[in-house]
Design an enzyme around this catalytic site. Structure first.
Site, PDB file in Angstrom:
ATOM      1  NE  ARG A  48      -2.426  -1.305   3.454  1.00  0.00           N
ATOM      2  CZ  ARG A  48      -2.810  -0.941   4.671  1.00  0.00           C
ATOM      3  NH1 ARG A  48      -3.837  -0.144   4.810  1.00  0.00           N
ATOM      4  NH2 ARG A  48      -2.181  -1.372   5.736  1.00  0.00           N
ATOM      5  CE  LYS A  60     -20.702   1.758  -4.094  1.00  0.00           C
ATOM      6  NZ  LYS A  60     -19.819   1.162  -3.098  1.00  0.00           N
ATOM      7  CB  ILE A  68     -24.572   6.662   8.755  1.00  0.00           C
ATOM      8  CG1 ILE A  68     -25.270   7.802   8.005  1.00  0.00           C
ATOM      9  CG2 ILE A  68     -24.704   5.377   7.958  1.00  0.00           C
ATOM     10  CD1 ILE A  68     -26.780   7.670   7.933  1.00  0.00           C
ATOM     11  N   GLY A  69     -23.642   5.628  11.844  1.00  0.00           N
ATOM     12  CA  GLY A  69     -23.140   4.513  12.641  1.00  0.00           C
ATOM     13  C   GLY A  69     -21.762   4.691  13.216  1.00  0.00           C
ATOM     14  CD  GLU A 106     -20.572   1.015  12.948  1.00  0.00           C
ATOM     15  OE1 GLU A 106     -19.713   0.768  12.082  1.00  0.00           O
ATOM     16  OE2 GLU A 106     -21.745   1.299  12.669  1.00  0.00           O
ATOM     17  NE  ARG A 157     -12.475   3.120   3.549  1.00  0.00           N
ATOM     18  CZ  ARG A 157     -12.384   2.526   4.729  1.00  0.00           C
ATOM     19  NH1 ARG A 157     -11.264   2.593   5.414  1.00  0.00           N
ATOM     20  NH2 ARG A 157     -13.415   1.880   5.228  1.00  0.00           N
ATOM     21  CG  HIS A 187     -26.542   4.241   5.015  1.00  0.00           C
ATOM     22  ND1 HIS A 187     -26.876   5.548   4.736  1.00  0.00           N
ATOM     23  CD2 HIS A 187     -25.294   4.049   4.506  1.00  0.00           C
ATOM     24  CE1 HIS A 187     -25.876   6.121   4.092  1.00  0.00           C
ATOM     25  NE2 HIS A 187     -24.903   5.231   3.934  1.00  0.00           N
ATOM     26  CG  HIS A 244     -17.224  10.290   0.777  1.00  0.00           C
ATOM     27  ND1 HIS A 244     -18.596  10.346   0.610  1.00  0.00           N
ATOM     28  CD2 HIS A 244     -16.916   8.985   0.967  1.00  0.00           C
ATOM     29  CE1 HIS A 244     -19.079   9.115   0.686  1.00  0.00           C
ATOM     30  NE2 HIS A 244     -18.090   8.276   0.898  1.00  0.00           N
TER      31      HIS A 244
END
Length: 761
Positions: free
Chosen positions: A16, A112, A434-435, A487, A518, A644, A697
């Site tokens: 990476r 996408k 959202i979490g 989370e 990412r 979601h 983002h």
């Protein structure tokens, strides 16, 4: 004889290093010249590796400083006005601002790449006048030839695909845009021809979608012009991800080669070749090795297919290649020392897929030693198929008997909604997130210490509880109505669940690019999926004990787990989805039993699994709806099910989303600058819904006024009594200060919206 080729190589590097270089530059730890130098080293290393493996047609210009579609926009000077671009070569500051946003301008939309989990930056045309700022394919070709002696194959995003993926124009403007861009594409190809380039790979994946006859006529015009401009340049018109519908017209185009996906589009593409043949003098790019999944091929099937193709195309006009760019798979299996040997031997990442391509070429030419290598591949695949993990009878039977399983809530939504409001007493325009919350370096370090055995279970659990406590307090102080635990114990929203279910394996180095820097490490679904024990109850119950406000339990839905994993290829995908759904249902029931009665089952990846041809949508959506409802339908009326989804063309699947029967759905929309709201001006939606009011983002902190405007527009077309306010997505990748500031602005915007309507619940 047959030649070997590649369509694209993973950018991120074996360790990476690409990701780390970009992030160091963004953090101000290196300057622009250092960025350019380090990325050049990575790029040349990738080319040298392919050269050493024996790939004959090596792609160049598949590398990127962020995203290949953004590169194409920059090459044509297509920079939105809000970034104050003055023309010429696009500066890195502007290039990365388009991708990530800055203090003065929101980032470009990201969506996408067809039905993959890769995201591209959507080009914005909006009346811009394109100009060729630099011939990037030519520069990439020169670099490979001068520094490595490689006669590279430049890769260029096709004109028609580029325009169809762009935004900012009306349908009746498309023909004019083609004429506007054609001289630029002509110049690129002419300069490549003059340089002595032998082959160029022009990617037109849009041609595997449901294109019309008018589309095909436009494509015919484009390639007639390009061929006339550079008649000596060999164009490989490359398609992937599916079969082409207009095969007969495509083989008649004035191009020298046609690349076909003979993995994901095998049946239809092969039928087309058999029915219409293949033109003499043209080259077939045969995509025989799966470029999207990590499974080793026994190679006997693709070798037999290669022989079958030779009846229509002679070997000297066949190029063996992956089905698509290897961008979508990890780099090498070599570091995977922790996997079960049977599983590891059945895997093939990018480097191993290149070896498979070369082996197919060797076997087709009868090279000595090829047969033994083919036998090794077959034995590896057969050993995994015979393993106990792929033969759990009870799991198979439960999924097969899905028709007898509960898949409908006890009461209709309008009745449930009354019961839920009586129970929860939520305010008008309830706010939530959202979490996930920021995964700080401290959190990542703690998780790493625990995984290495440096921390005990008790020490790590105490740390996680401390983080939950901190963020429950922060949410309460900000004034959010429905809370989440954050989370902090989860590395990834899919990996976390896969680690606790039978049938999953996890890699050490299986990283792939999702968007920008990412990277994600998808789980490997290699066996039958089975629930073992509660996975999220402990943290959710602890968070709820800290507050009187409701705390949502957070799960990842069956289709997202499926679509964001590398999925076994010996079963139909929908069968695997049903196995996951039945396992998740047990977790939903465990949460409810423990007193967690708001449960979010996220499906951000549901749409990306849609087949590329619309005639195949119904079957996929029916299976997806059933899988989601198998997960969520056994709860009480008062238990509120949330879900979601990331941004999608909502109007195209509104009936399916409604059929999920979730009490509340939140949808990513702010990055599309509110365009999704237009859908609701034409369609009604009768369930609870939250449209993301700011883009997570981007590091920028959106102004209160921006969010108020988004809320106001949404409430013109949606029922305010059913509307929720939330960010676009989870906040895991954001910094703490920007997260708190943005959420404060979100609550302030909500208060303004509430006051403007003078409505209380």
């Amino acid at each position: 004889m047959v030649k070997s080729s590649n369509l694209g190589y993973p950018r991120i590097g074996a360790h990476r290093e690409w990701k780390k270089t970009l992030e160091s530059f963004w953090a101000g730890k290196m300057n622009e010249s250092q960025l350019i130098s380090q990325l050049e080293t990575i790029r040349l290393d990738h080319l040298k590796l392919q050269q050493d493996k024996g790939i004959e047609l090596i792609p160049v210009n598949d590398f990127s400083f962020y995203d290949h579609i953004l590169d194409t926009s920059a090459m044509f000077g297509l920079v939105p006005e809000r970034f104050s671009y003055d023309g010429g070569v696009v500066p890195f500051s502007t290039y990365y601002a388009m991708a990530r946003g800055d203090k003065g301008a929101a980032a470009c939309e990201m969506t996408k790449w067809f039905n993959t989990n890769y995201h591209y930056i959507v080009p914005e045309l909006n009346g811009a006048t394109p100009a060729l700022t630099k011939n990037q394919p030519l520069l990439a070709y020169r670099e490979a030839k001068e520094k490595l002696g490689i006669e590279g194959k430049p890769v260029l995003v096709g004109l028609y695909t580029f325009l169809k993926l762009a935004k900012g124009y009306e349908a009746d403007q498309l023909d004019a845009l083609i004429e506007q861009f054609l001289p630029l594409y002509t110049q690129i190809l002419q300069e490549l021809e003059q340089e002595g380039v032998q082959w160029i790979q022009v990617d037109e994946p849009i041609l595997v979608t449901s294109v019309t006859q008018q589309d095909i006529e436009r494509v015919q015009h484009i390639y007639a012009v390009l061929h006339a401009a550079a008649p000596k340049l060999n164009i490989m018109l490359q398609t992937y991800f599916e079969a082409v519908d207009h095969y007969e017209e495509l083989i008649s185009l004035p191009v020298q080669g046609l690349g076909l996906d003979l993995v994901h589009g095998l049946e239809q593409n092969l039928q087309s070749i058999k029915k219409f043949g293949f033109p003499e003098g043209k080259t077939l790019g045969a995509g025989l090795i799966d470029g999207r999944n990590i499974w080793r091929s026994s190679l006997e099937s693709p070798l037999q297919l290669l022989k079958e193709l030779s009846e229509f195309v002679p070997y000297d006009r066949i190029v063996v290649q992956p089905s698509c760019s290897l961008l979508h798979v990890p780099v090498s299996t070599q570091p995977e020392t922790a996997l079960d040997p049977v599983l590891k031997e059945a895997l093939a990442y990018a480097d191993e897929k290149l070896d498979e391509i070369v082996l197919l070429v060797q076997a087709a030419s009868g090279q000595e030693g090829a047969d033994a290598k083919l036998m090794n591949s077959r034995n590896a695949v057969e050993a995994l198929n015979a393993s106990q993990s792929r033969n759990r009878v009870e799991v198979r039977q439960a999924a097969a008997n899905r028709g007898s399983q509960p898949s409908t809530r006890t009461s209709a939504f309008n009745k449930r909604q009354v019961s839920q409001q009586e129970k929860w007493q939520l305010p008008f325009l309830p706010t939530t997130t959202i979490g996930s919350f920021p995964q700080s370096p401290e959190i990542r370090k703690a998780r790493q210490s625990f995984r290495k055995g440096e921390w005990s279970n008790e020490q790590y659990e105490t740390f996680i509880q401390e983080q939950i406590q901190i963020w429950i307090k922060i949410q309460e102080e900000i004034g959010i109505d429905v809370l989440v635990h954050g989370e902090f114990e989860r590395t990834d929203m899919v990996e976390f669940f896969g680690e606790k279910l039978n049938g999953f394996a996890f890699t050490l180095n299986g990283w792939v690019q999702s968007y920008g820097s990412r990277c994600v490490k998808p789980p490997v679904i290699f066996g039958d999926v089975e629930f073992m024990a509660p996975m999220t109850v402990k943290e959710s119950v602890y968070a709820q004990s800290l507050t009187d406000k409701p705390v949502k339990g957070m799960l990842t839905g069956p289709l997202t787990i499926l679509n964001w994993s590398f999925v076994r290829d010996d079963l139909p995908r929908h069968e695997v989805a049903f196995q996951i759904a039945l396992a998740l249902r047990e977790e939903v029931e465990a949460l409810e039993k423990a007193g967690i009665e708001m449960i979010q089952v996220d499906e951000p990846a549901l749409r990306e699994g849609l087949p590329l041809k619309k005639e195949k949508w119904d079957s996929y959506l029916e299976d997806s709806i059933l899988a989601f409802r198998l997960s969520t339908s056994t709860v009480k009326d008062t238990t509120q099910i949330h879900t979601h989804m990331c941004y999608c063309e909502f109007h195209e699947m509104i009936d399916a989303i409604r059929a999920l029967d979730a009490d509340v759905i939140s949808i990513e929309t702010s990055r599309s600058h509110g365009e999704l709201i237009h859908t609701f001006e034409e369609s009604t939606y009768e369930l609870g819904i939250g449209l993301g009011v700011y883009d997570i983002h981007s590091p920028r902190i959106p102004a209160v006024e921006e969010m108020v405007s988004m809320i106001d527009r949404a409430l013109q077309v949606l029922d305010p009594a059913l509307f929720w306010i939330n960010p676009d997505c989870g906040l895991k990748t954001r910094g703490i200060e920007e997260t708190v500031a943005s959420l404060k602005h979100m609550v302030q915007a909500t208060e303004i919206a509430r006051e403007a309507r003078k409505v209380t619940n």
